[in-house]
Design an enzyme around this catalytic site. Sequence first.
Site, mmCIF file in Angstrom:
data_model
loop_
_atom_site.group_PDB
_atom_site.id
_atom_site.type_symbol
_atom_site.label_atom_id
_atom_site.label_comp_id
_atom_site.label_asym_id
_atom_site.label_seq_id
_atom_site.Cartn_x
_atom_site.Cartn_y
_atom_site.Cartn_z
ATOM 1 N N HIS A 37 -3.548 -10.338 22.020
ATOM 2 C CA HIS A 37 -3.697 -10.270 23.475
ATOM 3 C C HIS A 37 -5.151 -9.968 23.819
ATOM 4 O O HIS A 37 -5.932 -9.575 22.957
ATOM 5 C CB HIS A 37 -2.790 -9.182 24.056
ATOM 6 C CG HIS A 37 -3.151 -7.817 23.561
ATOM 7 N ND1 HIS A 37 -2.638 -7.288 22.394
ATOM 8 C CD2 HIS A 37 -4.020 -6.884 24.043
ATOM 9 C CE1 HIS A 37 -3.156 -6.091 22.186
ATOM 10 N NE2 HIS A 37 -3.998 -5.821 23.167
ATOM 11 N N HIS A 121 -12.489 -10.027 24.335
ATOM 12 C CA HIS A 121 -12.246 -10.434 22.945
ATOM 13 C C HIS A 121 -10.788 -10.186 22.588
ATOM 14 O O HIS A 121 -10.090 -9.422 23.259
ATOM 15 C CB HIS A 121 -13.154 -9.648 21.985
ATOM 16 C CG HIS A 121 -12.769 -8.206 21.868
ATOM 17 N ND1 HIS A 121 -13.118 -7.276 22.829
ATOM 18 C CD2 HIS A 121 -12.044 -7.546 20.938
ATOM 19 C CE1 HIS A 121 -12.629 -6.105 22.486
ATOM 20 N NE2 HIS A 121 -11.969 -6.229 21.339
#
Length: 181
Positions: A37, A121
């Site tokens: 995620h 990220h």
Amino acid sequence: MPRLFVAIDLPEQQRQLLATLQTGVPGARWVRPEQLHLTLAFLGEVPQETCAPLSRLLGQIRFAPFQLDFGTLGRFPPRGLPRVLWIGLQPQPHLLQLERAVSTTALSCGLVLEARPFFPHITLARCKEPDCQAVAAFLNSRNSVNLPPFQVQEFLLFESRLTPQGAVHQVLQRYPSHPQE
């Protein structure tokens, strides 16, 4: 107290493509594909009485759907022993606006957020005793990763439970986008 974070989930296609990158670093603890995620805000342990107001206020955030493009692979910290391997996402205005709205909402509920600036990220692995040469080889061999972009149509509130096998994430609430009218 539940341990919470707000994130963007990934489509199954991108999860499976990212999973194909997760090899070649002895000692790396790879994130399971279903757990991949993009964290917008890590909230930490949240008092039970704050959870309902937080969830309600997150539901008031309005954003239009937007596309995210993958960037390059990297590591944290950038020097010294690597502890985290990640793939970046191109910082685009809609993503940055959503992250700011989520952070502002969390702060308005009295929560304390990490002081680090937002760096979009997806964590691929954590390294306890990294083999620096293997990490360098991993990054060099995959420096031209070409993954398809994906559409963001919601963000989610997750609870993270720590277990001996690693963190287990459970979706508590989904917050859909609202197309521009």
